[in-house]
Write a protein that holds these residues in place. Structure first.
Motif, mmCIF file in Angstrom:
data_model
loop_
_atom_site.group_PDB
_atom_site.id
_atom_site.type_symbol
_atom_site.label_atom_id
_atom_site.label_comp_id
_atom_site.label_asym_id
_atom_site.label_seq_id
_atom_site.Cartn_x
_atom_site.Cartn_y
_atom_site.Cartn_z
ATOM 1 N N LEU A 143 -24.151 25.104 21.831
ATOM 2 C CA LEU A 143 -23.877 24.448 20.550
ATOM 3 C C LEU A 143 -23.935 25.462 19.416
ATOM 4 O O LEU A 143 -23.067 25.485 18.539
ATOM 5 C CB LEU A 143 -24.897 23.331 20.314
ATOM 6 C CG LEU A 143 -24.761 22.519 19.024
ATOM 7 C CD1 LEU A 143 -23.452 21.744 18.995
ATOM 8 C CD2 LEU A 143 -25.948 21.561 18.868
ATOM 9 N N ARG A 144 -24.942 26.316 19.429
ATOM 10 C CA ARG A 144 -25.087 27.343 18.390
ATOM 11 C C ARG A 144 -23.983 28.393 18.482
ATOM 12 O O ARG A 144 -23.585 28.983 17.480
ATOM 13 C CB ARG A 144 -26.453 28.017 18.505
ATOM 14 C CG ARG A 144 -27.633 27.062 18.395
ATOM 15 C CD ARG A 144 -27.760 26.469 17.000
ATOM 16 N NE ARG A 144 -28.911 25.566 16.905
ATOM 17 C CZ ARG A 144 -28.850 24.256 16.975
ATOM 18 N NH1 ARG A 144 -27.675 23.654 17.130
ATOM 19 N NH2 ARG A 144 -29.941 23.516 16.893
ATOM 20 N N LYS A 146 -21.008 27.668 19.317
ATOM 21 C CA LYS A 146 -19.783 26.924 19.005
ATOM 22 C C LYS A 146 -18.890 26.692 20.222
ATOM 23 O O LYS A 146 -17.678 26.516 20.092
ATOM 24 C CB LYS A 146 -18.990 27.625 17.890
ATOM 25 C CG LYS A 146 -19.797 27.775 16.605
ATOM 26 C CD LYS A 146 -19.014 28.475 15.504
ATOM 27 C CE LYS A 146 -19.857 28.627 14.240
ATOM 28 N NZ LYS A 146 -19.138 29.303 13.143
ATOM 29 N N TYR A 148 -18.521 23.951 22.171
ATOM 30 C CA TYR A 148 -19.003 22.583 22.102
ATOM 31 C C TYR A 148 -18.828 21.797 23.403
ATOM 32 O O TYR A 148 -19.656 20.941 23.729
ATOM 33 C CB TYR A 148 -18.325 21.869 20.937
ATOM 34 C CG TYR A 148 -18.549 22.574 19.629
ATOM 35 C CD1 TYR A 148 -19.841 22.728 19.122
ATOM 36 C CD2 TYR A 148 -17.490 23.135 18.908
ATOM 37 C CE1 TYR A 148 -20.071 23.402 17.930
ATOM 38 C CE2 TYR A 148 -17.714 23.815 17.714
ATOM 39 C CZ TYR A 148 -19.005 23.942 17.240
ATOM 40 O OH TYR A 148 -19.238 24.624 16.055
ATOM 41 N N ASN A 172 -27.925 16.372 19.523
ATOM 42 C CA ASN A 172 -27.138 17.602 19.653
ATOM 43 C C ASN A 172 -25.761 17.328 20.261
ATOM 44 O O ASN A 172 -24.767 17.972 19.902
ATOM 45 C CB ASN A 172 -27.889 18.623 20.512
ATOM 46 C CG ASN A 172 -28.994 19.333 19.743
ATOM 47 O OD1 ASN A 172 -29.105 19.200 18.525
ATOM 48 N ND2 ASN A 172 -29.819 20.073 20.455
ATOM 49 N N ASP A 175 -23.755 16.139 17.465
ATOM 50 C CA ASP A 175 -23.314 17.276 16.644
ATOM 51 C C ASP A 175 -22.099 17.968 17.259
ATOM 52 O O ASP A 175 -21.166 18.368 16.542
ATOM 53 C CB ASP A 175 -24.456 18.293 16.497
ATOM 54 C CG ASP A 175 -25.608 17.755 15.658
ATOM 55 O OD1 ASP A 175 -25.413 16.755 14.943
ATOM 56 O OD2 ASP A 175 -26.696 18.349 15.723
ATOM 57 N N ALA A 176 -22.125 18.124 18.579
ATOM 58 C CA ALA A 176 -21.005 18.773 19.263
ATOM 59 C C ALA A 176 -19.724 17.956 19.104
ATOM 60 O O ALA A 176 -18.641 18.503 18.844
ATOM 61 C CB ALA A 176 -21.336 18.961 20.749
ATOM 62 N N VAL A 178 -18.997 15.926 16.687
ATOM 63 C CA VAL A 178 -18.534 16.061 15.302
ATOM 64 C C VAL A 178 -17.641 17.285 15.180
ATOM 65 O O VAL A 178 -16.560 17.247 14.572
ATOM 66 C CB VAL A 178 -19.733 16.169 14.330
ATOM 67 C CG1 VAL A 178 -19.258 16.625 12.942
ATOM 68 C CG2 VAL A 178 -20.444 14.830 14.211
ATOM 69 N N GLN A 179 -18.081 18.385 15.764
ATOM 70 C CA GLN A 179 -17.317 19.634 15.687
ATOM 71 C C GLN A 179 -16.015 19.563 16.482
ATOM 72 O O GLN A 179 -15.057 20.277 16.199
ATOM 73 C CB GLN A 179 -18.174 20.803 16.195
ATOM 74 C CG GLN A 179 -19.413 21.065 15.367
ATOM 75 C CD GLN A 179 -19.093 21.383 13.918
ATOM 76 O OE1 GLN A 179 -18.108 22.052 13.608
ATOM 77 N NE2 GLN A 179 -19.930 20.885 13.010
ATOM 78 N N LEU A 180 -15.991 18.686 17.478
ATOM 79 C CA LEU A 180 -14.765 18.491 18.271
ATOM 80 C C LEU A 180 -13.852 17.434 17.630
ATOM 81 O O LEU A 180 -12.848 17.059 18.223
ATOM 82 C CB LEU A 180 -15.130 18.056 19.698
ATOM 83 C CG LEU A 180 -15.788 19.124 20.572
ATOM 84 C CD1 LEU A 180 -16.379 18.495 21.844
ATOM 85 C CD2 LEU A 180 -14.787 20.223 20.940
ATOM 86 N N ASN A 181 -14.222 16.973 16.426
ATOM 87 C CA ASN A 181 -13.459 15.944 15.703
ATOM 88 C C ASN A 181 -13.346 14.645 16.489
ATOM 89 O O ASN A 181 -12.335 13.944 16.428
ATOM 90 C CB ASN A 181 -12.054 16.469 15.339
ATOM 91 C CG ASN A 181 -12.127 17.625 14.357
ATOM 92 O OD1 ASN A 181 -12.885 17.579 13.385
ATOM 93 N ND2 ASN A 181 -11.368 18.678 14.617
ATOM 94 N N SER A 183 -15.270 11.649 16.173
ATOM 95 C CA SER A 183 -16.288 10.980 15.364
ATOM 96 C C SER A 183 -16.848 9.718 16.016
ATOM 97 O O SER A 183 -18.038 9.414 15.873
ATOM 98 C CB SER A 183 -15.713 10.637 13.989
ATOM 99 O OG SER A 183 -15.363 11.811 13.290
#
Length: 256
Positions: A143-144, A146, A148, A172, A175-176, A178-181, A183
């Protein structure tokens, strides 16, 4: 209602004699039945004692095998895994608190100085508590970094009842996503993380994240519920200090 005759009692009439005969007959039948049952049981044991001993032996082997596995295989394996995991944990902790984070997270994943990384622990010590914990470390490290999708993969494999670690792992994953769009998926994991435990740290944190994602998805009513819960149930949390603005925004969007 039952009556009981005194010792040495002699029946006075024909009716009492018949009652005594009937009682004696019933008693004899009971004892005969018991004798027959005992005889049949003994006969069954004699006829099938070979199979009975085999079954008893199998049960003993299973019980002793389980105890032996735990004591002589699982326990030493877990101790070895913990020793091999030490350096990888050290790299991870340094990455969280220090500089050159990416390189340290990579060392935590892949190992260094001839020592195992978290990925090695997962592979070599599959099924142990250390391998399970390594899945959490690996997922968080990805995750850190990126990565994801790999973060989700490893965090999904992590299982825990811990008060803090269990909801953080779910969060977490959120969060991953979210970064992968993604939602909708993120919202689901934030909701899970918020409901897994009830404490002053993770619960308001993930209620807040769930609320902000719900707002973005146009789910103002749901967002308002989460924000109000923070304000009412966790007034001393970090999230409570900024939640009023989001309550106002959610109320406007919800038309309230």
């Amino acid at each position: 209602m039952a009556t009981y005759n005194k010792r040495g009692y002699k029946p006075k009439n024909k009716v009492e004699k018949e009652q005594n005969i009937e009682a004696d007959s019933t008693t004899a039948e009971v004892f005969n039945t018991l004798d027959e049952t005992a005889s049949k049981t003994e006969e069954f044991v004699q006829k099938n004692q070979k199979y009975i001993f085999v079954i008893i032996g199998l049960v003993a082997v299973i019980v002793l095998g389980s105890l032996g596995y735990k004591e002589f295989i699982a326990k030493p394996k877990q101790e070895s895994a913990m020793n091999d995991m030490f350096q990888a944990q050290k790299y991870f902790d340094q990455a969280v608190t220090g500089v050159e984070k990416d390189s340290l997270y990579n060392l935590a994943l892949n190992g260094g100085e001839g020592k195992f990384g978290m990925l090695d622990i997962i592979e070599e010590y599959s099924g142990t508590p250390s391998a399970n914990l390594a899945s959490y470390y690996a997922g968080t490290a990805y995750l850190r970094l990126k990565d994801y999708k790999k973060a989700v993969e490893h965090l999904e494999n992590f299982k825990s009842d811990d008060e803090i670690l269990a909801p953080i792992a779910k969060g977490n994953i959120g969060d991953a996503f979210v970064q992968l769009n993604q939602s909708e998926e993120a919202l689901g994991y934030y909701e899970q993380a918020a409901e897994m435990r009830n404490n002053e740290y993770t619960t308001p944190m993930y209620l807040f994240k769930a609320g902000t994602i719900a707002l973005d998805l146009g789910k103002a009513d749901k967002a308002l519920t989460y924000f109000k819960r923070i304000k009412e149930d966790y007034p001393n949390s970090t999230e409570a200090s900024k939640v009023d603005v989001f309550i106002g925004k959610a109320q406007v969007l919800a038309g309230k």
